[in-house]
Design an enzyme around this catalytic site. Structure first.
Site, PDB file in Angstrom:
ATOM      1  N   GLY A  12     -94.838   8.983  80.409  1.00  0.00           N
ATOM      2  CA  GLY A  12     -93.881   8.850  81.630  1.00  0.00           C
ATOM      3  C   GLY A  12     -93.818  10.207  82.278  1.00  0.00           C
ATOM      4  CG  ASN A  13     -92.257  13.396  80.023  1.00  0.00           C
ATOM      5  OD1 ASN A  13     -91.275  13.642  80.648  1.00  0.00           O
ATOM      6  ND2 ASN A  13     -92.393  13.451  78.656  1.00  0.00           N
ATOM      7  CE  LYS A 128     -89.960   6.536  74.610  1.00  0.00           C
ATOM      8  NZ  LYS A 128     -91.031   6.960  74.033  1.00  0.00           N
ATOM      9  CE  LYS A 212     -97.807   6.922  76.541  1.00  0.00           C
ATOM     10  NZ  LYS A 212     -96.993   7.668  75.761  1.00  0.00           N
ATOM     11  CE  LYS A 274     -99.423  10.954  73.240  1.00  0.00           C
ATOM     12  NZ  LYS A 274     -97.886  10.448  73.192  1.00  0.00           N
TER      13      LYS A 274
END
Length: 321
Positions: A12-13, A128, A212, A274
């Site tokens: 998102g960043n 989060k 995500k 990740k």
């Protein structure tokens, strides 16, 4: 390399902090995606929404406090709004770039709900980060009502944190699969998906933001993707980060990466999700591979010219590591 099914996860960043900034960034993102389409890859694009959903929630809270709207707008609705406007910008950017190149491919965003477990322990431990960064004083003032929790985020300031449960099931999976099979460049599970719970066939939104990377991994499992491409701010994963003996990882087996994770090499708020998503994917799909790299070098990473490329190995699959 052979043409592959690729699930690409954008942070998102990487999309900027305002709608105008996002429009500019999606034009550049679209060029990277179009390059990969020209290479013949079949893409599903996932994106984060931490900054965006926080911005929307804050705007709605401000509007409610000033009586501009009659009631608070819940987090699932804010997540849906972020999916809509991020998906819209990506659709426009990708379509325009493909048209410039003379490529006729449909692009569509799917408003995606993701089922979570109502008893997930994450609901008792919000982790989060979403929204803007604040000073300590600002965070203390905003959290005084007791409805929100703020934590310090990687030395950059304080951010609100919300629950981040694991994805269990992607509700719109049949639609996503059919669109991909029909040749669509598909944007799905935006922001990790709108979190819902299901009980006796009834779906209800729940206040959370799903990571995500985990949602992208779940999607990659479902479509039997060849590659799960997790994009971040660095070209590859490193161990001993920031130290004299820092080492960048190129090709690495799942069992090697698991050992590094157990050593605490990867920060919980940034690289660890990740790494965990990558490991889960190659464990589930030993014929596939997960790649962690930067957006700038995404095309090169898929061609195995850079990035951290993770593959399953016997030790990992046997559960010995």
């Amino acid at each position: 390399m052979d043409m592959s099914r690729v699930v690409m996860a954008l942070g998102g960043n990487a999309l900027g902090n305002t709608p105008e900034e996002q429009k500019l960034k999606t034009r550049w993102i679209a060029k990277v995606i179009a390059d990969m389409v020209e290479d013949g890859h079949h893409l599903v694009i996932c994106h984060g929404n931490g900054p965006q959903v926080g911005m929307i929630q804050l705007s709605m809270d401000y509007a409610a406090a000033s009586d501009a709207i009659s009631a608070d707008v819940a987090l699932p609705e804010c997540g849906a709004m972020s999916q809509g406007y991020i998906g819209y910008h990506l659709q426009n950017g990708i379509t325009n770039e493909l048209n410039v190149r003379g490529i006729d491919r449909p692009v569509a965003a799917v408003l995606t709900r993701v089922v979570v477990n109502a008893k997930d322990p994450a609901f008792q431990n919000p982790t989060k980060p979403i929204g803007a960064f604040y000073t300590r004083e600002e965070a203390e003032r905003l959290s005084a009502s007791g409805h929100t929790t703020f934590v310090e985020d990687s030395g950059r300031g304080y951010r609100r944190v919300v629950a981040s449960p694991l994805p269990v099931e992607i509700q719109e999976m049949p639609v996503i699969r059919r669109m991909m099979d029909s040749g669509y460049i598909t944007i799905a599970v935006g922001g990790g998906g709108i979190p819902i719970t299901k009980e006796h066939g009834i779906c209800r939104g729940t206040a959370a933001v799903i990571d995500k990377d985990f949602a992208a991994e779940k999607l990659a499992e479902n479509i039997q993707a060849d590659i799960l491409l997790l994009l971040t701010a660095v070209d590859a994963v490193s161990v001993n980060f920031g130290k004299k003996n820092q080492k960048q990882l190129g090709r690495v087996t799942g069992s090697e990466l698991e050992r590094y994770a157990k050593e605490g090499q990867f920060p919980a708020g940034s690289m660890l999700p990740k790494v965990q998503a990558a490991l889960k994917f190659v464990r589930h799909n030993p014929k596939g591979k997960a790649i962690i790299s930067s957006l700038e070098r995404a095309r090169e990473a898929v061609e195995e010219g850079c990035g951290t490329i993770i593959s399953a190995d016997e030790e990992m699959l046997s559960g010995v590591s």
